[in-house]
Design a protein around this motif. Sequence first.
Motif, PDB file in Angstrom:
ATOM      1  N   LYS A 204      45.869  53.619  36.043  1.00 32.16           N
ATOM      2  CA  LYS A 204      46.287  54.981  36.382  1.00 32.16           C
ATOM      3  C   LYS A 204      45.138  55.967  36.236  1.00 32.16           C
ATOM      4  N   GLY A 205      44.859  56.677  37.333  1.00 34.81           N
ATOM      5  CA  GLY A 205      43.820  57.699  37.321  1.00 34.81           C
ATOM      6  C   GLY A 205      42.413  57.176  37.540  1.00 34.81           C
ATOM      7  N   LYS A 206      42.199  55.886  37.546  1.00 39.35           N
ATOM      8  CA  LYS A 206      40.857  55.358  37.750  1.00 39.35           C
ATOM      9  C   LYS A 206      40.433  55.521  39.202  1.00 39.35           C
ATOM     10  N   ARG A 207      39.146  55.769  39.364  1.00 47.20           N
ATOM     11  CA  ARG A 207      38.597  55.944  40.711  1.00 47.20           C
ATOM     12  C   ARG A 207      38.047  54.600  41.196  1.00 47.20           C
ATOM     13  N   ILE A 208      38.640  54.106  42.276  1.00 44.47           N
ATOM     14  CA  ILE A 208      38.291  52.800  42.835  1.00 44.47           C
ATOM     15  C   ILE A 208      37.675  52.993  44.211  1.00 44.47           C
ATOM     16  N   LEU A 209      36.547  52.315  44.456  1.00 45.93           N
ATOM     17  CA  LEU A 209      35.918  52.326  45.777  1.00 45.93           C
ATOM     18  C   LEU A 209      35.981  50.916  46.351  1.00 45.93           C
ATOM     19  N   ILE A 210      36.520  50.807  47.572  1.00 46.99           N
ATOM     20  CA  ILE A 210      36.586  49.522  48.262  1.00 46.99           C
ATOM     21  C   ILE A 210      35.744  49.625  49.524  1.00 46.99           C
ATOM     22  N   LEU A 211      34.608  48.954  49.520  1.00 41.01           N
ATOM     23  CA  LEU A 211      33.714  48.961  50.677  1.00 41.01           C
ATOM     24  C   LEU A 211      34.192  47.903  51.662  1.00 41.01           C
ATOM     25  N   GLY A 212      34.564  48.337  52.855  1.00 43.59           N
ATOM     26  CA  GLY A 212      35.128  47.432  53.845  1.00 43.59           C
ATOM     27  C   GLY A 212      36.605  47.233  53.583  1.00 43.59           C
ATOM     28  N   GLY A 213      37.396  48.284  53.836  1.00 44.59           N
ATOM     29  CA  GLY A 213      38.804  48.255  53.449  1.00 44.59           C
ATOM     30  C   GLY A 213      39.764  47.772  54.509  1.00 44.59           C
ATOM     31  N   SER A 214      39.307  47.533  55.726  1.00 41.15           N
ATOM     32  CA  SER A 214      40.247  47.228  56.805  1.00 41.15           C
ATOM     33  C   SER A 214      40.496  45.731  56.992  1.00 41.15           C
ATOM     34  N   GLY A 215      39.776  44.885  56.260  1.00 43.60           N
ATOM     35  CA  GLY A 215      40.016  43.444  56.333  1.00 43.60           C
ATOM     36  C   GLY A 215      41.186  43.035  55.441  1.00 43.60           C
ATOM     37  N   GLY A 216      41.458  41.733  55.405  1.00 46.22           N
ATOM     38  CA  GLY A 216      42.585  41.243  54.628  1.00 46.22           C
ATOM     39  C   GLY A 216      42.464  41.540  53.151  1.00 46.22           C
ATOM     40  N   VAL A 217      41.290  41.275  52.556  1.00 44.25           N
ATOM     41  CA  VAL A 217      41.085  41.531  51.134  1.00 44.25           C
ATOM     42  C   VAL A 217      41.184  43.026  50.850  1.00 44.25           C
ATOM     43  N   GLY A 218      40.553  43.828  51.697  1.00 40.35           N
ATOM     44  CA  GLY A 218      40.562  45.270  51.487  1.00 40.35           C
ATOM     45  C   GLY A 218      41.942  45.881  51.558  1.00 40.35           C
ATOM     46  N   THR A 219      42.728  45.491  52.559  1.00 36.70           N
ATOM     47  CA  THR A 219      44.063  46.078  52.704  1.00 36.70           C
ATOM     48  C   THR A 219      44.969  45.680  51.540  1.00 36.70           C
ATOM     49  N   PHE A 220      44.838  44.441  51.055  1.00 36.96           N
ATOM     50  CA  PHE A 220      45.629  44.033  49.898  1.00 36.96           C
ATOM     51  C   PHE A 220      45.189  44.795  48.657  1.00 36.96           C
ATOM     52  N   ALA A 221      43.870  44.949  48.481  1.00 37.45           N
ATOM     53  CA  ALA A 221      43.342  45.644  47.311  1.00 37.45           C
ATOM     54  C   ALA A 221      43.781  47.109  47.286  1.00 37.45           C
TER      55      ALA A 221
END
Length: 347
Positions: A204-221
Amino acid sequence: MLHSASRKVGRGFLGNSVRIGVNVFQNDTCRKISTSSRKQTVMPAWVIDRYGNNSMLRFTKNSLFPILHYPNEVMIKVHASSLNPIDVSMRNGYGAAMLNMRRDPLNIKAAGNEFPLILGRDVSGVIMETGLNVSHFKPGDEVWAAVPPWKQGTLAEFVVASANEVAHKPKGVSHCQAAALPYVALTAWSALVNTGGLKKDNCKGKRILILGGSGGVGTFAIQLMKAWGAHVTTTCAEAAVSFLKDLGADHVIDYKARSVEKQLKDLKTFDFVLDNVGGHTEHWALNLLKPWSGATYVTLVAPFVLNTDRLGIADGMVRSGITMGSKVLKSFTLGYMMVFLLKILFK
């Protein structure tokens, strides 16, 4: 010296599949192969006979029917499968040197090499046969699974998997939906939870960056992190921006609009970075983390597999150890933790 014996090692409803013969080869090591007297000996499958581009793919109705080699295995009739980036990479020969060390030598000896190789890691289907040590599944159960890349894949009518690679399919999910999840979901979970230490109680409240978010791993993450209360920033091409916002991403950056590095540097620093892109990103992405705060950078693009393909197992391991070790040490001096997740095992 070849000895033969016969005992019950499997059960199912694939014709004459209850009684299975066991051949025991005694040479340097003693191995057991189970063979079935079932009527069906071949099945349709997509295979490759050598590594290369899409022209290497071949549809055949005469792929060898799989068998249960060990009593902890199950046979699944495939209702749906899916494609992952790892399948495209494996078609090109990615990881061949390392994977051939893990492949069952019984399968390789039959043809002299790993070919014909069936691709595909995800499967949703129905249990057709179980080994005698399998108690959690029975013929007729609907299941889903992620088959490791050193095994024959799921782009076929039937596939054999270890029982610990299989789970009961949720009743509210169709086979097509279920087949799209296992490999990418396990990759994301391994990166975020097992490796990154993120969980429902601390997100909760943590800032998460996902580089390459539109693939399968990214969308699940993205969806998992949002469900656990994190603030999620991600990158993608313009066409996927609205899609990722619909999934819950708080801030979506079009990496083609202008330098993604400059766009991200204008934002607050992050507690965690998941890198699905690799390449030059790791040169600047570490600087986006909060220093000396336990922030973590996990990349799915490790040099280990590429180095072993190019240099061989021994030299590749040495080169990878030096490369990854120097990067991890450098990240420690900057107050971050950098972790390489072996892509071929998950993505």
